[in-house]
Write an enzyme that holds these catalytic residues in place. Structure first.
Site, PDB file in Angstrom:
ATOM      1  N   LYS A   8       7.493   1.567  -0.705  1.00 54.25           N
ATOM      2  CA  LYS A   8       6.173   1.011  -1.029  1.00 54.25           C
ATOM      3  C   LYS A   8       5.254   2.110  -1.573  1.00 54.25           C
ATOM      4  CE  LYS A   8       3.857  -3.142   0.455  1.00 54.25           C
ATOM      5  NZ  LYS A   8       4.195  -3.836  -0.795  1.00 54.25           N
TER       6      LYS A   8
ATOM      7  N   ARG B 108       9.522   1.232   7.691  1.00 54.06           N
ATOM      8  CA  ARG B 108       9.537   1.298   6.223  1.00 54.06           C
ATOM      9  C   ARG B 108       8.695   2.472   5.728  1.00 54.06           C
ATOM     10  NH1 ARG B 108       8.222  -4.202   3.147  1.00 54.06           N
ATOM     11  NH2 ARG B 108       6.089  -3.642   3.696  1.00 54.06           N
TER      12      ARG B 108
ATOM     13  N   GLU C 289      12.105  -8.597  -8.898  1.00 55.09           N
ATOM     14  CA  GLU C 289      10.973  -8.859  -8.014  1.00 55.09           C
ATOM     15  C   GLU C 289       9.848  -9.489  -8.808  1.00 55.09           C
ATOM     16  OE1 GLU C 289      10.641  -5.277  -5.139  1.00 55.09           O
ATOM     17  OE2 GLU C 289       8.619  -6.084  -5.260  1.00 55.09           O
TER      18      GLU C 289
END
Ligand code: COI
Length: 354
Positions: A202, A101, A238
Site C-alpha cells: 500500500k 500488511r 485492480e
C-alpha cells in the site's frame, strides 16, 4: 460535498445519545474528510526504536522540505474502519491484518514499521479519543487512516533517517454515491503496476497515477476504472482503489496477489464468506475475455466494502451483469456488513472490541 457540522443534531438521536455524538449530519455522510479531534503520532529515528506515540490534537504537521515522503514518495498508508453496534460497542474489523500488511510494505520501502501490537494499540487509542465521531449504528463507519512516512531529510536517493507513524480518522459513508452498481471502463492505455514494482503493497505512490484515468472516465459516463496487467494487457488486475471478482457458474475468480495486486483484507474476507456458502474460489489470472463473459462482477475494499458492477465497457463492447436482490454480490455484501456492524454474531474472530 462533505457533510457539514450543524447546530441541531439528527432528530433520530435522543438527547442522552446526543452527548456521545459529534455534531454531524449522519445521514449525509460520504467518503470525504470530516476532520475529527485527535490523531496519533509516533516517530522512529535510525538506530533507535519507535517512540511510544501520543494522542495529539488533529492538525497540520511540520516536516522538512527534504523529507523522503515529499521527494521520493517513501510512504505507506492503511485503511480500516470502526463501527458502533446496536448494543453500544465500538468494534474494529481485522486491525491485525492491516498491522501485518504495513510490515510487508515497510520492508519493500525500506522503512522500520511499528510492531503489530503498537499498530493495533495505536488504532484503538485513536478511535477512543475520537469516539464521538463514530457514526450511530447503520449510519456509516469511522475510517481510520494509518500512515508510515519518511519524514527525515534525505537528498540522495536512500531511506529517510526518520519515519513518522501517524493515524487520523474521519467518519465516512459510501465510497460511491450511487446505490446502483458501478459502470466500469477498462483502461487499455495506462497501467497501474508492473512485476517487481510496488503494486502489491500500500505505497502512497500507487494511487496518484490512477487519477488521470479516473478523471477521463468520470468526465464520460463511467464511475470507475479497471486496470490491466502491464506485461500482456490481457488480464484484469485492480480497480483504482479496490480488488475485483467475477462469477461464472459456481466459481468465483479473482486475480492472484503475486506482486502487482494489493492483498485486500475485504478481498480475503469475501473469499472466505463465498467459500462458506459453497462457491469455489479461484485465485488466478482472469482474462478480459472471461470478464466479458462473466455472470456477475463485483469489487471489494475497505473504503468500497463490496460493490456490484453493473456494466463493463472495453473498447466498443459494453457488457451488463446481474445485480440486485438475487445476485451473489448482494448476499455477500449483507453477510459481511452484518458481521462488521454486529447485526450477526462474529464466528470468525474478525471483530475486535475497543
Ligand atoms: C481503502 O479501501 O482503504 C483504500 O485504500 C482506498 C483508498 C485509496 C480510498
Amino acid at each position: 460535498m462533505a457533510p457539514s457540522a450543524h447546530p441541531s443534531s439528527s432528530p433520530l438521536l435522543t438527547s442522552k445519545e446526543e452527548e456521545k455524538y459529534a455534531d454531524v449530519k449522519w445521514d449525509e455522510l460520504e467518503f470525504a474528510l470530516v476532520p475529527t479531534d485527535y490523531m496519533y503520532v509516533a516517530k522512529y529515528k535510525q538506530g533507535e526504536s519507535f517512540s511510544e506515540g501520543e494522542i495529539v490534537p488533529y492538525g497540520d504537521i511540520s516536516i522538512s522540505p527534504c523529507a523522503g515522503i515529499l521527494n521520493y514518495g517513501q510512504g505507506l498508508f492503511e485503511g480500516l474502519k470502526a463501527y458502533r453496534t446496536e448494543d453500544g460497542r465500538i468494534t474494529l474489523f481485522r486491525p491485525d491484518e492491516n498491522a501485518l500488511r504495513m510490515q510487508t510494505g515497510a520492508d519493500r520501502l525500506c522503512m522500520t514499521p511499528p510492531s503489530p501490537d503498537q499498530f493495533v494499540e495505536a488504532v484503538k487509542q485513536t478511535v477512543l479519543a475520537n469516539n464521538k465521531w463514530v457514526p450511530p449504528p447503520g449510519k456509516g463507519a469511522l475510517y481510520i487512516r494509518p500512515l508510515l512516512i519518511g519524514t527525515g531529510a534525505i537528498l540522495g536517493v536512500a531511506s529517510a533517517p526518520e519515519y513518522t507513524f501517524l493515524i487520523y480518522t474521519s467518519p465516512v459513508g459510501n465510497y460511491h454515491k450511487a446505490s446502483s452498481g458501478l459502470n466500469l471502463k477498462v483502461d487499455d492505455k495506462h497501467r497501474r503496476a508492473h512485476s517487481g514494482g510496488t503494486g502489491g503493497v500500500k505505497s502512497c505512490t500507487n494511487y496518484s497515477p490512477v487519477v488521470k484515468s479516473l478523471i477521463e472516465a468520470k468526465s464520460s459516463v463511467f464511475s470507475d476504472v479497471l486496470f490491466l496487467d502491464a506485461a500482456t494487457g490481457k488480464n484484469i488486475e485492480e480497480i483504482s482503489t479496490c480488488n475485483i471478482f467475477i462469477l461464472k457458474g459456481n466459481i468465483v475468480s479473482t486475480p492472484p496477489t503475486s506482486g502487482t495486486i494489493l492483498p485486500g483484507i475485504t478481498r480475503k474476507s469475501i473469499s472466505e464468506l463465498a467459500r462458506d456458502i459453497g462457491y469455489q474460489i479461484q485465485e488466478r489470472n482472469v482474462s478480459v475475455d472471461e470478464l466479458l463473459e462473466a455472470e456477475e462482477v463485483f469489487c471489494t475494499g475497505t473504503a468500497m466494502v463490496l460493490k456490484a458492477v453493473e456494466t463493463v465497457t472495453f473498447h466498443d463492447k459494453k457488457i451488463k451483469y446481474k445485480t440486485g436482490e438475487e445476485a451473489l454480490s448482494t448476499k455477500l455484501h449483507l453477510m459481511l456488513t452484518n458481521i462488521q456492524t454486529g447485526v450477526v454474531e462474529d464466528h470468525k474472530g474478525w471483530m475486535v472490541d475497543i
